[in-house]
Design an enzyme around this catalytic site. Structure first.
Site, PDB file in Angstrom:
ATOM      1  N   GLU A 317      40.748   2.745  51.375  1.00  0.00           N
ATOM      2  CA  GLU A 317      42.058   3.383  51.291  1.00  0.00           C
ATOM      3  C   GLU A 317      42.457   3.700  49.846  1.00  0.00           C
ATOM      4  OE1 GLU A 317      44.644   0.747  53.587  1.00  0.00           O
ATOM      5  OE2 GLU A 317      44.018   1.715  55.441  1.00  0.00           O
ATOM      6  N   ASP A 396      42.484  -2.423  63.073  1.00  0.00           N
ATOM      7  CA  ASP A 396      43.507  -2.742  62.080  1.00  0.00           C
ATOM      8  C   ASP A 396      44.698  -3.458  62.712  1.00  0.00           C
ATOM      9  OD1 ASP A 396      44.878  -2.899  59.758  1.00  0.00           O
ATOM     10  OD2 ASP A 396      45.217  -0.753  59.503  1.00  0.00           O
ATOM     11  N   GLU A 424      53.151  -5.695  61.329  1.00  0.00           N
ATOM     12  CA  GLU A 424      53.060  -4.247  61.100  1.00  0.00           C
ATOM     13  C   GLU A 424      52.978  -3.454  62.404  1.00  0.00           C
ATOM     14  OE1 GLU A 424      49.807  -3.134  58.560  1.00  0.00           O
ATOM     15  OE2 GLU A 424      50.184  -0.984  58.814  1.00  0.00           O
TER      16      GLU A 424
HETATM   17  C1  GCV Z   1      47.557  -3.288  52.129  1.00  0.00           C
HETATM   18  C2  GCV Z   1      46.592  -1.137  56.837  1.00  0.00           C
HETATM   19  C3  GCV Z   1      47.996  -1.101  56.302  1.00  0.00           C
HETATM   20  C4  GCV Z   1      48.002  -0.984  54.793  1.00  0.00           C
HETATM   21  C5  GCV Z   1      47.207  -2.170  54.212  1.00  0.00           C
HETATM   22  C6  GCV Z   1      45.790  -2.098  54.790  1.00  0.00           C
HETATM   23  C7  GCV Z   1      44.929  -3.254  54.313  1.00  0.00           C
HETATM   24  O1  GCV Z   1      45.972   0.084  56.649  1.00  0.00           O
HETATM   25  O2  GCV Z   1      48.697  -0.049  56.901  1.00  0.00           O
HETATM   26  O3  GCV Z   1      49.340  -1.007  54.358  1.00  0.00           O
HETATM   27  O4  GCV Z   1      47.178  -2.116  52.815  1.00  0.00           O
HETATM   28  O5  GCV Z   1      45.859  -2.158  56.194  1.00  0.00           O
HETATM   29  O6  GCV Z   1      44.717  -4.168  55.091  1.00  0.00           O
HETATM   30  O7  GCV Z   1      44.448  -3.222  53.201  1.00  0.00           O
END
Ligand code: GCV
Length: 708
Positions: A317, A396, A424
């Site tokens: 990411e 995720d 989340e």
């Molecule tokens: C910290 C998901 C979340 C991101 C997070 C990522 C991760 O994609 O939406 O906010 O980033 O996981 O675990 O690194």
């Protein structure tokens, strides 16, 4: 931002009342060291409140009578050896002595049988002749033993019972804070945080709230957490500096957490040699880069001798990583591990690596495959102090996913399993969603078949358990007061993954809801169970069906948006059309993901006949008329569960109302407000999901309910 009044912070599972049974005792504390000092301070606080008394390392001469002894096994005994029984009438001092000697003898027998000592964190609790004894070989064990006594309450001072040995299943029990130091323009102070600001940082600086961080440390120790990473894994410019010029900020936190046996870890950027060190490269095989990490790490340990280690999100990411230099994740992780090794530190290297710039038209790329494809081939190449940190599922942190196949694929690597306490994708602490039943299912899952090792075994033998924290500067810590139970339960399951989620909830209820507010303790307990026990499944019922995942509003991930991610680059698709829905991940006709599992799951998931209903759409694209094992069709299941889920939330709201006079009015008001939002949102989920699938499929509801 206004500063919350620190005295107004909710005590969570450590209200004064929880200390009453200890606070009325006459207590001997035996041993030396910071953590024994903490034990002493804790029991002193309780005895000041409830009228007991505490002695630390009394000599034989002034040996007081005592009915609770907290002692290190290596510490001198409370007085001369006990008289053989039956002996002369005992004084209280010799009673304590006898109890300790008896507990010690029982402990020796027990450890001889098991062939294991208590270790660095274990303890025993025993009760003999009216004296309760907690013994530990090491100070951390004494601290955990004290908190076990808090949990036991009056039951810790009941009838005599033989020694009970407690040892943690996981050596490292860690929380990762996704807290930013600077407020991030999109993600705010805490990424995916639903409980206000950070308790560590505010507007680019340390928050300096000693009382709050200390209170947090106590809560964590009381549920068994022993490691905390203090900044977001997405490491931005300011946060990167915590490793070097802002190391003092980290050291201050380490000083506050240390008295509660919690070690500090730091998320670092793989590009640190470039962005902090001014080197032209961060190539893990470059000698100058290795030297930079060695020198930087030496400075970290000079300042924080018990520093835990680094946490790295690399090539994920947008975070930098070894791929930029044509290297792999073993090269990257080993670089940092080499720097940490002389000090006993570890690197947690996350396996959350996938292509987030996927073309949705490309049906062959499967995000679920990514972690295995990247990491399984590297098994055996990681240094001993590398811990590959794997999200529990292949995607995720969805409401339902299969267990990640990586967990069964790397026998030559230390793995930690990562959970997400912050909600989340499970209602963002506006919805009641007690997650321990979900985690418990995962921890008990045996990837090699029912007789084989479990996920908990893999974590226990490897790097332990990690979770993303759900805490912020909210006065209830977690926004939704009932979300405190998730944090508590995570710690307890790390300590003992075999604990039942309902038993853990009982512990949390008993500690959190002080007895003197209970008009009818049974009503309180029963109602909280009715609201919380099945709340994860309720949430599942009104959100994405049958394991397909996502369908959330892109970006903030709250509320329904069935096609929100369908044509995006994130790899999170459901492929619904007029005929059916789900992702074909079979070897026969799909992405081949099922082949990443060992038998029997490679076979079980491959076939629609044997795939469990709750994961059907994760593994298969099926027609709406496909018959589930439950006897329902997929489409009717979607309609039914969405109506059912909302009805269950309505029932939660009614039940919570009954508790109006039984719980703290502030807690009651906050939960009431959150439940109203949960109900609104659940209805929205129901109506959007049902309308969507009705329109796609054209199939009416068998019960003719309103589908919009
Ligand atoms: C910290 C998901 C979340 C991101 C997070 C990522 C991760 O994609 O939406 O906010 O980033 O996981 O675990 O690194």
């Amino acid at each position: 931002m206004s500063t919350p009044d620190p005295t107004d912070v909710h005590p969570a599972w450590l209200p004064d009342e929880a200390w009453r049974a200890i606070g009325v005792r006459r207590i001997l504390v035996r041993g030396e060291g910071t953590l024994v000092d903490t034990v002493q301070a804790e029991v002193e606080r309780a005895t000041h409140r409830y009228g007991g008394a505490v002695w630390r390392n009394p000599t034989d001469v002034d040996l007081p009578s005592a009915d609770l002894v907290l002692a290190l096994t290596g510490a001198p005994p409370p007085d001369s050896p006990p008289a053989p029984e039956p002996g002369p009438p005992e004084t209280s001092g010799t009673l304590a002595s006898t109890a300790v000697a008896t507990a010690k003898a029982q402990l020796d027998t027990a450890t001889a049988q098991v062939g294991e000592s208590l270790g660095a964190e274990g303890f025993v609790v025993a009760r003999h002749a009216g004296v309760t004894v907690v013994l530990a070989d090491a100070p951390a064990g004494l601290l955990y033993g004290l908190f076990e006594l808090v949990r036991l309450g009056a039951a810790g001072f009941g009838p005599t019972h033989p020694v009970r040995v407690h040892r943690p299943a996981m050596a490292r029990r860690m929380l990762d804070h996704w807290d930013n130091v600077d407020v991030h323009p999109v993600m705010g102070q805490v990424e995916r945080g639903y409980a206000g600001g950070s308790i560590f940082w505010r507007d680019g600086r340390p928050r300096g709230d000693v009382a709050r961080v200390t209170a947090y440390a106590r809560l964590l120790a009381a549920c068994g957490i022993n490691a905390v990473s203090v900044n977001n894994v997405n490491v931005h410019a300011t946060e990167a500096q915590l490793l070097t010029e802002r190391l003092d900020d980290v050291a201050e936190l380490a000083d506050l957490l240390r008295p509660y046996a919690i070690r500090v870890h730091l998320a670092v950027t793989f590009a640190a040699p470039v962005v902090l060190g001014g080197l032209p490269t961060a190539d893990p095989l470059d000698p100058a880069v290795r030297d930079w990490w060695a020198e930087t790490t030496a400075r970290v340990y000079a300042r924080i001798p018990d520093f835990g280690g680094y946490l790295v999100k690399a090539d994920s990411e947008g975070q930098p990583g070894p791929f930029s230099y044509g290297r792999d994740h073993a090269d990257g992780a080993n670089l940092l591990a080499e720097a940490l090794a002389p000090y006993g530190g570890v690197v947690h290297w996350r396996a959350f690596v996938y292509n987030h710039r996927q073309d949705w038209r490309d049906r062959s790329t499967d995000r679920a495959r990514a972690a295995y494809d990247h990491f399984a081939p590297l098994d055996g190449r990681f240094r001993d102090n590398v811990i590959v940190q794997v999200k529990h599922g292949p995607m995720d942190f969805q409401t339902r996913e299969p267990v990640s196949p990586v967990i069964a694929a790397m026998p030559g690597t230390r793995l930690a399993v990562e959970f997400q306490v912050t909600q989340e994708y499970t209602g963002q602490q506006r919805h009641v969603c007690y997650l321990a039943p979900w985690w418990s299912e995962i921890l008990r899952f045996a990837p090699w078949g029912d007789d084989g090792r479990t996920v908990a075994d893999v974590a226990a033998d490897g790097g332990g358990l990690v979770a993303v924290s759900n805490v912020g500067d909210d006065r209830f810590w977690t926004g939704h007061p009932l979300a405190q139970a998730n944090l508590y339960a995570f710690g307890r399951l790390c300590w003992n993954p075999r604990l039942g989620p309902q038993a853990v909830l009982d512990e949390w209820i008993d500690l959190t809801f002080a007895p003197d507010t209970r008009v009818d303790p049974d009503l309180l307990r029963r109602t909280l169970h009715e609201i919380m026990d099945d709340s994860w499944r309720t949430y599942e019922r009104y959100t994405a069906p049958l394991g397909v995942g996502f369908m959330v509003r892109p970006g903030h991930h709250y509320g329904p948006d069935v096609d929100g991610y369908e044509y995006t680059p994130w790899g999170t698709y459901h492929f619904a059309d007029r005929d059916g829905v789900g992702v074909d991940r079979t070897r026969a006709t799909g992405t081949g993901f099922t082949g990443q599992y060992p038998p029997p799951f490679a076979e079980r998931y491959e076939s629609v006949e044997t795939c469990p209903d709750e994961l059907l759409l994760f593994f298969h694209h099926v027609p709406y008329g496909h018959l589930l094992h439950s006897g329902s069709t997929v489409i009717q299941h979607i309609y039914d569960t969405h109506f059912e889920g909302v009805r269950e939330v309505e029932a939660m709201c009614r039940r919570w109302e009954w508790l109006a006079r039984l719980v703290d009015p502030a807690v009651h008001a906050r939960v009431t407000e959150r439940l109203a939002e949960q109900l609104r949102c659940a209805r929205e989920w129901r109506d959007q999901v049902n309308a969507y699938f009705h329109r796609k499929s054209g199939i009416p509801d068998a019960h003719s309910r309103m589908l919009h």
